[in-house]
Design a protein around this motif. Structure first.
Motif, mmCIF file in Angstrom:
data_model
loop_
_atom_site.group_PDB
_atom_site.id
_atom_site.type_symbol
_atom_site.label_atom_id
_atom_site.label_comp_id
_atom_site.label_asym_id
_atom_site.label_seq_id
_atom_site.Cartn_x
_atom_site.Cartn_y
_atom_site.Cartn_z
ATOM 1 N N ALA A 250 0.821 -1.210 0.000
ATOM 2 C CA ALA A 250 0.000 0.000 0.000
ATOM 3 C C ALA A 250 0.851 1.253 0.000
ATOM 4 C CB ALA A 250 -0.926 0.002 1.221
ATOM 5 N N VAL A 251 2.097 1.139 0.433
ATOM 6 C CA VAL A 251 2.963 2.313 0.490
ATOM 7 C C VAL A 251 3.473 2.718 -0.892
ATOM 8 C CG1 VAL A 251 3.713 1.796 2.828
ATOM 9 C CG2 VAL A 251 5.017 0.911 0.910
ATOM 10 N N TYR A 252 2.992 2.065 -1.962
ATOM 11 C CA TYR A 252 3.471 2.456 -3.289
ATOM 12 C C TYR A 252 3.074 3.887 -3.623
ATOM 13 C CZ TYR A 252 -1.194 1.987 -5.353
ATOM 14 O OH TYR A 252 -2.523 2.147 -5.663
ATOM 15 N N ILE A 253 2.040 4.412 -2.988
ATOM 16 C CA ILE A 253 1.628 5.788 -3.252
ATOM 17 C C ILE A 253 2.477 6.782 -2.464
ATOM 18 C CG2 ILE A 253 -0.344 7.370 -3.260
ATOM 19 C CD1 ILE A 253 -2.177 4.992 -3.204
ATOM 20 N N THR A 254 3.083 6.324 -1.381
ATOM 21 C CA THR A 254 3.816 7.210 -0.488
ATOM 22 C C THR A 254 4.895 8.026 -1.181
ATOM 23 O OG1 THR A 254 3.375 5.788 1.426
ATOM 24 C CG2 THR A 254 5.251 7.276 1.589
ATOM 25 N N PRO A 255 5.787 7.426 -1.981
ATOM 26 C CA PRO A 255 6.838 8.233 -2.620
ATOM 27 C C PRO A 255 6.289 9.310 -3.546
ATOM 28 C CG PRO A 255 7.353 5.887 -2.753
ATOM 29 C CD PRO A 255 5.937 5.993 -2.300
ATOM 30 N N VAL A 256 5.222 8.989 -4.275
ATOM 31 C CA VAL A 256 4.640 9.955 -5.201
ATOM 32 C C VAL A 256 4.096 11.162 -4.437
ATOM 33 C CG1 VAL A 256 2.928 10.310 -7.014
ATOM 34 C CG2 VAL A 256 4.053 8.089 -6.778
ATOM 35 N N ILE A 257 3.311 10.890 -3.399
ATOM 36 C CA ILE A 257 2.725 11.966 -2.600
ATOM 37 C C ILE A 257 3.815 12.795 -1.945
ATOM 38 C CG2 ILE A 257 1.260 12.495 -0.618
ATOM 39 C CD1 ILE A 257 -0.289 11.495 -3.020
ATOM 40 N N ALA A 258 4.808 12.119 -1.361
ATOM 41 C CA ALA A 258 5.877 12.834 -0.662
ATOM 42 C C ALA A 258 6.671 13.722 -1.608
ATOM 43 C CB ALA A 258 6.802 11.835 0.035
ATOM 44 N N LEU A 259 6.992 13.203 -2.809
ATOM 45 C CA LEU A 259 7.745 14.010 -3.776
ATOM 46 C C LEU A 259 6.928 15.205 -4.270
ATOM 47 C CD1 LEU A 259 9.788 11.651 -6.131
ATOM 48 C CD2 LEU A 259 10.642 13.300 -4.478
ATOM 49 N N LEU A 260 5.648 14.989 -4.510
ATOM 50 C CA LEU A 260 4.796 16.089 -4.963
ATOM 51 C C LEU A 260 4.683 17.171 -3.890
ATOM 52 C CD1 LEU A 260 1.891 14.194 -6.785
ATOM 53 C CD2 LEU A 260 3.657 15.623 -7.816
ATOM 54 N N ILE A 261 4.536 16.748 -2.646
ATOM 55 C CA ILE A 261 4.448 17.717 -1.552
ATOM 56 C C ILE A 261 5.774 18.450 -1.391
ATOM 57 C CG2 ILE A 261 4.210 17.959 0.954
ATOM 58 C CD1 ILE A 261 2.136 15.737 0.871
ATOM 59 N N GLY A 262 6.885 17.708 -1.481
ATOM 60 C CA GLY A 262 8.191 18.344 -1.386
ATOM 61 C C GLY A 262 8.411 19.348 -2.496
ATOM 62 N N TRP A 263 8.003 18.985 -3.722
ATOM 63 C CA TRP A 263 8.118 19.900 -4.853
ATOM 64 C C TRP A 263 7.276 21.154 -4.631
ATOM 65 C CZ3 TRP A 263 4.139 21.136 -8.418
ATOM 66 C CH2 TRP A 263 4.560 21.912 -9.511
ATOM 67 N N ALA A 264 6.043 20.967 -4.130
ATOM 68 C CA ALA A 264 5.171 22.110 -3.863
ATOM 69 C C ALA A 264 5.735 23.008 -2.763
ATOM 70 C CB ALA A 264 3.777 21.626 -3.474
ATOM 71 N N ALA A 265 6.507 22.394 -1.841
ATOM 72 C CA ALA A 265 7.105 23.161 -0.742
ATOM 73 C C ALA A 265 8.419 23.825 -1.143
ATOM 74 C CB ALA A 265 7.325 22.253 0.467
ATOM 75 N N GLY A 266 8.838 23.650 -2.389
ATOM 76 C CA GLY A 266 10.040 24.311 -2.869
ATOM 77 C C GLY A 266 11.285 23.447 -2.900
ATOM 78 N N GLU A 267 11.156 22.143 -2.600
ATOM 79 C CA GLU A 267 12.318 21.259 -2.661
ATOM 80 C C GLU A 267 12.644 20.907 -4.113
ATOM 81 O OE1 GLU A 267 11.507 18.943 1.597
ATOM 82 O OE2 GLU A 267 11.539 17.831 -0.281
ATOM 83 N N HIS A 268 13.922 20.654 -4.354
ATOM 84 C CA HIS A 268 14.345 20.268 -5.708
ATOM 85 C C HIS A 268 13.951 18.823 -5.982
ATOM 86 C CE1 HIS A 268 16.742 19.789 -9.315
ATOM 87 N NE2 HIS A 268 17.301 18.716 -8.778
ATOM 88 N N VAL A 269 13.239 18.628 -7.048
ATOM 89 C CA VAL A 269 12.870 17.287 -7.497
ATOM 90 C C VAL A 269 13.359 17.152 -8.933
ATOM 91 C CG1 VAL A 269 11.014 15.654 -7.964
ATOM 92 C CG2 VAL A 269 10.854 17.202 -5.996
ATOM 93 N N GLY A 270 14.470 16.443 -9.102
ATOM 94 C CA GLY A 270 15.073 16.288 -10.416
ATOM 95 C C GLY A 270 14.861 14.913 -10.999
ATOM 96 N N GLN A 271 15.562 14.657 -12.096
ATOM 97 C CA GLN A 271 15.424 13.372 -12.770
ATOM 98 C C GLN A 271 15.866 12.215 -11.881
ATOM 99 O OE1 GLN A 271 17.611 13.688 -16.449
ATOM 100 N NE2 GLN A 271 16.047 14.944 -17.447
ATOM 101 N N LEU A 272 16.916 12.423 -11.090
ATOM 102 C CA LEU A 272 17.422 11.349 -10.243
ATOM 103 C C LEU A 272 16.363 10.916 -9.233
ATOM 104 C CD1 LEU A 272 20.952 11.015 -8.801
ATOM 105 C CD2 LEU A 272 19.010 10.773 -7.255
ATOM 106 N N GLU A 273 15.696 11.889 -8.596
ATOM 107 C CA GLU A 273 14.658 11.547 -7.619
ATOM 108 C C GLU A 273 13.487 10.820 -8.277
ATOM 109 O OE1 GLU A 273 17.178 14.601 -5.894
ATOM 110 O OE2 GLU A 273 16.097 14.533 -7.805
ATOM 111 N N ILE A 274 13.123 11.276 -9.469
ATOM 112 C CA ILE A 274 12.002 10.647 -10.174
ATOM 113 C C ILE A 274 12.346 9.217 -10.591
ATOM 114 C CG2 ILE A 274 10.574 10.751 -12.249
ATOM 115 C CD1 ILE A 274 10.739 13.802 -12.060
ATOM 116 N N VAL A 275 13.554 9.022 -11.105
ATOM 117 C CA VAL A 275 13.979 7.677 -11.505
ATOM 118 C C VAL A 275 14.027 6.749 -10.293
ATOM 119 C CG1 VAL A 275 15.903 6.315 -12.404
ATOM 120 C CG2 VAL A 275 15.250 8.429 -13.544
ATOM 121 N N ALA A 276 14.566 7.246 -9.170
ATOM 122 C CA ALA A 276 14.622 6.421 -7.959
ATOM 123 C C ALA A 276 13.226 6.030 -7.501
ATOM 124 C CB ALA A 276 15.354 7.181 -6.855
#
Length: 309
Positions: A250-276
């Motif tokens: 069920a935690v398969y959604i967790t990385p997507v939500i966390a990255l989207l929230i981090g991106w919205a909060a101003g964190e850098h989300v690059g190709q490396l994070e997306i590939v990981a």
């Protein structure tokens, strides 16, 4: 089936949001204090609901050793480790790493659960997940000055994920067979975890969280009511419906939500994070497909007429 899919989505949303709430609280209180408040505000509504539904019984004390084990490891330690790691990492990266318990659940399932074996597809899934974890941790960045990731933060977060992943196996092996109501199990577990954290945490200065309304609301509502209380109920529901490996998936959604929230909060989300993230999601998908193949291959004509747990 609709209820199961809804539970998956809600659980992923709640878990994925937890990391930004911990990040907000980190400047004001310690990881131990974050964990204590999280468990406190998760336990209160669960205890009220358990009392109103009459699911708690005095005879359940004979399972106290199992409840205590889950409280100490899957709750107190796992929450502390996640809070400690998130304080040192961007919340998006912490969320991706925090979405890896299914990988460790799969490894432990093959060792400790006779009915859940690892086939070639699952082995490849584990390898893919480990590659994703390594990629987002990027230990090679420590050797340069180019945006290094805290390896201490990575270690804490992975430790929390490992222990949380192993907890699925413990529940499946020792708690599921006793057929207690999920609400009763989670209430005992949360209550004991609260006592453990109260005894081990220096609570001096916890009130500093009130200096920031956003951080306080995140801890009370986000981490407590939703990320802990509601998530535990969803977790036990999925465990009973789907089994250890699938439930942890069920935690398969967790990385997507966390990255989207981090991106919205101003964190850098690059190709490396997306590939990981994609590697870890692919890993979980391969583990689930592999598990389904194993279950199907083990079904006999007699078993096909029975409910397989």
């Amino acid at each position: 089936m609709i209820r199961t899919y809804t539970a998956f989505l809600l659980l992923g949303l709640f878990w994925g949001s937890n990391f930004i709430y911990m990040k907000w609280a980190a400047p004001f209180i310690s990881p131990g204090q974050i964990s204590f408040l999280r468990v406190l505000f998760g336990f209160i509504p669960l205890a009220v609901l358990a009392w109103r539904n009459g699911v708690l019984r005095l005879g359940q004390i004979r399972y106290l050793h199992h409840f205590s084990m889950m409280a100490a490891l899957a709750t107190a330690f796992s929450y502390f480790a996640m809070a400690k790691g998130t304080a040192l990492l961007p919340c998006g990266i912490a969320g991706v790493l925090g979405g890896s318990p299914a990988i460790f659940t799969s490894i432990a399932s093959a060792v400790f659960l006779r009915n859940e074996k690892m086939n070639r597809l699952m082995v490849c899934g584990v390898a893919l997940g480990m590659a994703g974890i390594t990629l987002i941790a990027r230990p090679w960045s420590v050797m340069s000055s180019d945006d290094p990731i805290s390896l201490v933060g990575v270690a804490w977060t992975i430790e929390g994920a490992i222990v949380f992943g192993l907890s699925y196996i413990y529940v499946r092996r020792f708690l599921s067979p006793i057929n207690l109501a999920p609400l009763a199990i989670v209430t005992w577990q949360m209550g004991l975890a609260l006592l453990i954290l109260f005894a081990l945490t220096d609570l001096h200065g916890t009130g500093q969280i009130l200096q920031n309304g956003r951080a306080a609301a995140g801890v009370v509502i986000g981490l407590g009511l939703l990320g802990t209380g509601s998530s535990f109920l969803l977790y036990y529901f999925l465990l009973q419906e789907l089994g250890a490996v699938a439930a942890s998936g069920a935690v398969y959604i967790t990385p997507v939500i966390a990255l989207l929230i981090g991106w919205a909060a101003g964190e850098h989300v690059g190709q490396l994070e997306i590939v990981a993230m994609l590697l870890i999601l692919g890993s979980i998908a391969m583990l689930e497909f592999g598990r389904q193949r194993t279950v199907q291959s083990d079904i006999t004509p007699v078993q096909s007429a029975m409910t397989i747990e």
